[in-house]
Design a protein around this motif. Structure first.
Motif, PDB file in Angstrom:
ATOM      1  N   PRO A  77       0.807  -1.225   0.000  1.00  0.00           N
ATOM      2  CA  PRO A  77       0.000   0.000   0.000  1.00  0.00           C
ATOM      3  C   PRO A  77       0.839   1.275   0.000  1.00  0.00           C
ATOM      4  CG  PRO A  77      -0.237  -1.236   2.067  1.00  0.00           C
ATOM      5  CD  PRO A  77       0.565  -2.090   1.155  1.00  0.00           C
ATOM      6  N   ASN A  78       2.113   1.186   0.401  1.00  0.00           N
ATOM      7  CA  ASN A  78       2.938   2.408   0.430  1.00  0.00           C
ATOM      8  C   ASN A  78       3.690   2.670  -0.866  1.00  0.00           C
ATOM      9  OD1 ASN A  78       2.165   2.820   3.044  1.00  0.00           O
ATOM     10  ND2 ASN A  78       3.832   1.516   3.836  1.00  0.00           N
ATOM     11  N   LEU A  79       3.522   1.768  -1.832  1.00  0.00           N
ATOM     12  CA  LEU A  79       4.233   1.961  -3.114  1.00  0.00           C
ATOM     13  C   LEU A  79       3.233   2.335  -4.202  1.00  0.00           C
ATOM     14  CD1 LEU A  79       6.680  -1.090  -3.385  1.00  0.00           C
ATOM     15  CD2 LEU A  79       7.281   1.313  -3.061  1.00  0.00           C
ATOM     16  N   HIS A  80       3.615   3.222  -5.074  1.00  0.00           N
ATOM     17  CA  HIS A  80       2.787   3.594  -6.205  1.00  0.00           C
ATOM     18  C   HIS A  80       3.408   2.904  -7.419  1.00  0.00           C
ATOM     19  CE1 HIS A  80       0.990   7.012  -8.778  1.00  0.00           C
ATOM     20  NE2 HIS A  80       0.198   5.973  -8.712  1.00  0.00           N
ATOM     21  N   ILE A  81       2.703   1.896  -7.976  1.00  0.00           N
ATOM     22  CA  ILE A  81       3.281   1.116  -9.076  1.00  0.00           C
ATOM     23  C   ILE A  81       2.404   1.303 -10.312  1.00  0.00           C
ATOM     24  CG2 ILE A  81       4.124  -1.172  -9.780  1.00  0.00           C
ATOM     25  CD1 ILE A  81       4.037  -1.989  -6.820  1.00  0.00           C
ATOM     26  N   ARG A  82       3.016   1.707 -11.416  1.00  0.00           N
ATOM     27  CA  ARG A  82       2.245   1.968 -12.639  1.00  0.00           C
ATOM     28  C   ARG A  82       2.921   1.347 -13.847  1.00  0.00           C
ATOM     29  NH1 ARG A  82       1.985   7.753 -13.941  1.00  0.00           N
ATOM     30  NH2 ARG A  82       3.923   7.922 -12.760  1.00  0.00           N
ATOM     31  N   TYR A  83       2.129   1.197 -14.920  1.00  0.00           N
ATOM     32  CA  TYR A  83       2.690   0.697 -16.176  1.00  0.00           C
ATOM     33  C   TYR A  83       2.673   1.820 -17.211  1.00  0.00           C
ATOM     34  CZ  TYR A  83       3.058  -1.823 -20.604  1.00  0.00           C
ATOM     35  OH  TYR A  83       3.452  -2.235 -21.850  1.00  0.00           O
ATOM     36  N   LEU A  84       3.809   2.058 -17.869  1.00  0.00           N
ATOM     37  CA  LEU A  84       3.884   3.053 -18.931  1.00  0.00           C
ATOM     38  C   LEU A  84       4.207   2.329 -20.235  1.00  0.00           C
ATOM     39  CD1 LEU A  84       6.060   5.797 -17.162  1.00  0.00           C
ATOM     40  CD2 LEU A  84       3.570   5.665 -17.298  1.00  0.00           C
ATOM     41  N   ARG A  85       3.392   2.577 -21.238  1.00  0.00           N
ATOM     42  CA  ARG A  85       3.511   1.804 -22.474  1.00  0.00           C
ATOM     43  C   ARG A  85       4.217   2.584 -23.580  1.00  0.00           C
ATOM     44  NH1 ARG A  85      -1.528  -0.436 -26.075  1.00  0.00           N
ATOM     45  NH2 ARG A  85      -0.239  -1.414 -27.664  1.00  0.00           N
ATOM     46  N   GLU A  86       5.287   1.966 -24.108  1.00  0.00           N
ATOM     47  CA  GLU A  86       5.944   2.542 -25.288  1.00  0.00           C
ATOM     48  C   GLU A  86       5.070   2.229 -26.492  1.00  0.00           C
ATOM     49  OE1 GLU A  86       9.885   0.718 -25.507  1.00  0.00           O
ATOM     50  OE2 GLU A  86      10.163   1.127 -23.386  1.00  0.00           O
ATOM     51  N   TYR A  87       4.946   3.166 -27.431  1.00  0.00           N
ATOM     52  CA  TYR A  87       4.093   2.918 -28.600  1.00  0.00           C
ATOM     53  C   TYR A  87       4.710   1.848 -29.502  1.00  0.00           C
ATOM     54  CZ  TYR A  87       7.461   6.237 -30.432  1.00  0.00           C
ATOM     55  OH  TYR A  87       8.643   6.850 -30.771  1.00  0.00           O
ATOM     56  N   GLN A  88       6.009   1.641 -29.373  1.00  0.00           N
ATOM     57  CA  GLN A  88       6.708   0.539 -30.059  1.00  0.00           C
ATOM     58  C   GLN A  88       7.983   0.307 -29.253  1.00  0.00           C
ATOM     59  OE1 GLN A  88       7.631   2.791 -33.773  1.00  0.00           O
ATOM     60  NE2 GLN A  88       9.752   2.321 -33.250  1.00  0.00           N
ATOM     61  N   SER A  89       8.714  -0.756 -29.562  1.00  0.00           N
ATOM     62  CA  SER A  89       9.946  -0.997 -28.815  1.00  0.00           C
ATOM     63  C   SER A  89      10.924   0.156 -29.063  1.00  0.00           C
ATOM     64  CB  SER A  89      10.544  -2.323 -29.311  1.00  0.00           C
ATOM     65  OG  SER A  89      11.871  -2.403 -28.903  1.00  0.00           O
ATOM     66  N   LEU A  90      11.274   0.864 -27.992  1.00  0.00           N
ATOM     67  CA  LEU A  90      12.148   2.032 -28.144  1.00  0.00           C
ATOM     68  C   LEU A  90      13.586   1.730 -27.743  1.00  0.00           C
ATOM     69  CD1 LEU A  90       9.799   4.810 -26.681  1.00  0.00           C
ATOM     70  CD2 LEU A  90      10.252   4.317 -29.072  1.00  0.00           C
ATOM     71  N   GLY A  91      13.833   0.478 -27.349  1.00  0.00           N
ATOM     72  CA  GLY A  91      15.190   0.122 -26.900  1.00  0.00           C
ATOM     73  C   GLY A  91      15.315   0.290 -25.388  1.00  0.00           C
ATOM     74  N   THR A  92      16.389  -0.263 -24.834  1.00  0.00           N
ATOM     75  CA  THR A  92      16.490  -0.310 -23.371  1.00  0.00           C
ATOM     76  C   THR A  92      16.651   1.076 -22.726  1.00  0.00           C
ATOM     77  OG1 THR A  92      18.727  -1.065 -23.860  1.00  0.00           O
ATOM     78  CG2 THR A  92      17.240  -2.693 -22.956  1.00  0.00           C
TER      79      THR A  92
END
Ligand SMILES: Nc1nc2c(ncn2[C@@H]2O[C@H](COP(=O)(O)OP(=O)(O)O[C@H]3O[C@H](CO)[C@@H](O)[C@H](O)[C@@H]3O)[C@@H](O)[C@H]2O)c(=O)[nH]1
Length: 414
Positions: A77-92
């Protein structure tokens, strides 16, 4: 110090060596030692003081991580975890740069970056301490691997007394060093200026694609390793923190089995209460074994060492399982034997059948085939495979929904 963290989760085009299992679950969410691969990363990050936000960056559909993120929010509950999506593979490093405003929001001063496809003890607190003790912009987690596998990784030559990296070479053609990059980094936020510089250098490599868009010659990707770490080493701003604990890559589906064993062994030391125990009238448990609370194990079955049993699995009388992962809803009938194998969701293993593989001898081997032939290794059954009674399946990879009515050996069953 106020750090943030990023887990590079990749995307659907990257888990190909993880087939057939990645046909049903994205590799970062495949369970090892009872929880998704990246949960082990999050557990380690949750122990870093003042770390409040974790961003998963990848190019999977948004929906792929939604239920995982809900579970993670309940657990942390103390961590804010989100997913951010690249529109295509942008490399590491491309995703890091693309989402730089999100990453820098709230003014963190450091960023951990973790590859999703590695397993280790993630000694992040020790890494942070080491990082704060030198003047580098990045500390990279390093480990020693056998000489003949070193060239599959980013290789580091470092000054033994200061840990300053003198050379960084990504997957060199000839041997340079057996000290390699684990895919775990801690950066100062000033790194974004270096990324901008390396982008500017790459601008010389810009071409125009058929739609008139600007692309770099190497497919519009910014690579953390070649475009950032190498120049950082040249500028003497890269340091290594060497771990002596275990470290493995998770590339092939079969590599999940030794990783499962390493994480279970770690649990045996740190949280043995999470593992199965021998109880009067219960099944025989040998070594580190994880059994989901909803699984039903016959008291005359024998499990372990290195076994994870998923939700709603049923294991019949006299069954023997070791060095294996049994996924959700599998039905293992009486006296079946499962060794060095992964059994896919909803599969059925008939009475007196044997499903077995061979433990992979090569440390951190990433290959499935050699000279066009399948290398002997872990046996993998995809989702909803059924194995008839008294059948032997040895050293095979079986695609989902197959009905195996006769024995097979060293085959990829399509
Ligand atoms: N978001 C995102 N993630 C990516 C992308 N490309 C790769 N990744 C993620 O980045 C990690 C590294 O993937 P690879 O590009 O396949 O590199 P590698 O062959 O595993 O080698 C890297 O890791 C080794 C340690 O495991 C290093 O030794 C080596 O130097 C290198 O960094 C994986 O978690 C993968 O999912 C991308 O375009 N976008």
């Amino acid at each position: 110090m106020h750090p943030k963290a990023i887990i590079l989760v990749g995307g659907p085009s990257r888990g190909t060596r993880f087939r057939p299992l990645s046909l049903n679950v994205p590799k970062p969410l495949f369970p090892v030692a009872g929880k998704p691969i990246i949960s082990h990363h999050i557990a380690a990050l949750s122990k870093v003081e003042d770390l409040k936000e974790i961003l998963l960056i990848g190019f999977f559909e948004d929906s792929v991580f939604s239920s995982f993120l809900q579970d993670a929010a309940r657990e942390y509950p103390n961590l804010h975890i989100r997913y951010l999506r690249e529109y295509q593979s942008l490399g590491t490093a491309g995703g890091l740069y693309h989402f730089r405003d999100e990453i820098l929001r709230g003014n963190p001063d450091q960023v951990f970056v973790l590859h999703a496809d590695v397993a280790c003890t993630f000694p992040l607190v020790a890494m942070k301490k080491a990082h704060e003790g030198h003047r580098g912009l990045c500390t990279i987690l390093g480990t020693r691997v056998p000489r003949d596998s070193a060239n599959n990784f980013g290789c580091l030559v470092a000054k033994p007394d200061t840990n300053e990296v003198l050379h960084y070479v990504e997957k060199p053609e000839s041997f340079i060093s057996n000290l390699i990059s684990c895919g775990v980094y801690l950066f100062d936020c000033a790194i974004f200026d270096e990324i901008r510089k390396s982008l500017e250098n790459k601008k010389g490599n810009v071409e125009t694609d058929i739609y008139g868009r600007e692309v770099f010659q190497d497919g519009n990707k910014l690579r953390l390793e070649q475009d950032l770490l190498r120049p950082l080493a040249q500028a003497r701003k890269l340091f290594v923190h060497e771990t002596k604990d275990f470290w493995r890559q998770i590339k092939t589906a079969g590599s999940a089995v030794p990783v499962n064993g390493l994480y279970l062994e770690q649990l045996l030391q740190t949280n043995p209460e999470k593992l199965a125990k021998n109880t009067p009238g219960g099944p025989e448990i040998v070594g580190a074994v994880y059994v989901h609370p909803t699984a039903q194990i016959d008291p005359q079955a024998k499990l372990g060492p290195n076994v994870s049993i998923g939700p709603n699995v049923f294991i019949g009388k006299g069954a023997r399982i070791r060095d294996s992962i049994v996924l959700d809803n599998v039905d293992v009938k009486q006296n079946a034997c499962i060794l060095h194998a992964i059994i896919g969701w909803n599969s059925m293993i008939g009475c007196w059948s044997r499903v077995e593989g061979t433990p992979s001898a090569a440390h951190n081997s990433t290959a499935v085939t050699k000279s066009g032939l399948k290398i002997q290794s872990i046996t993998i059954l995809g989702k909803e495979v059924s194995v008839k009674d008294e059948t032997i399946i040895r050293n095979c990879i079986v695609l989902p929904h197959k009905d195996l009515k006769s024995s097979c050996e060293n085959e990829i069953v399509m």
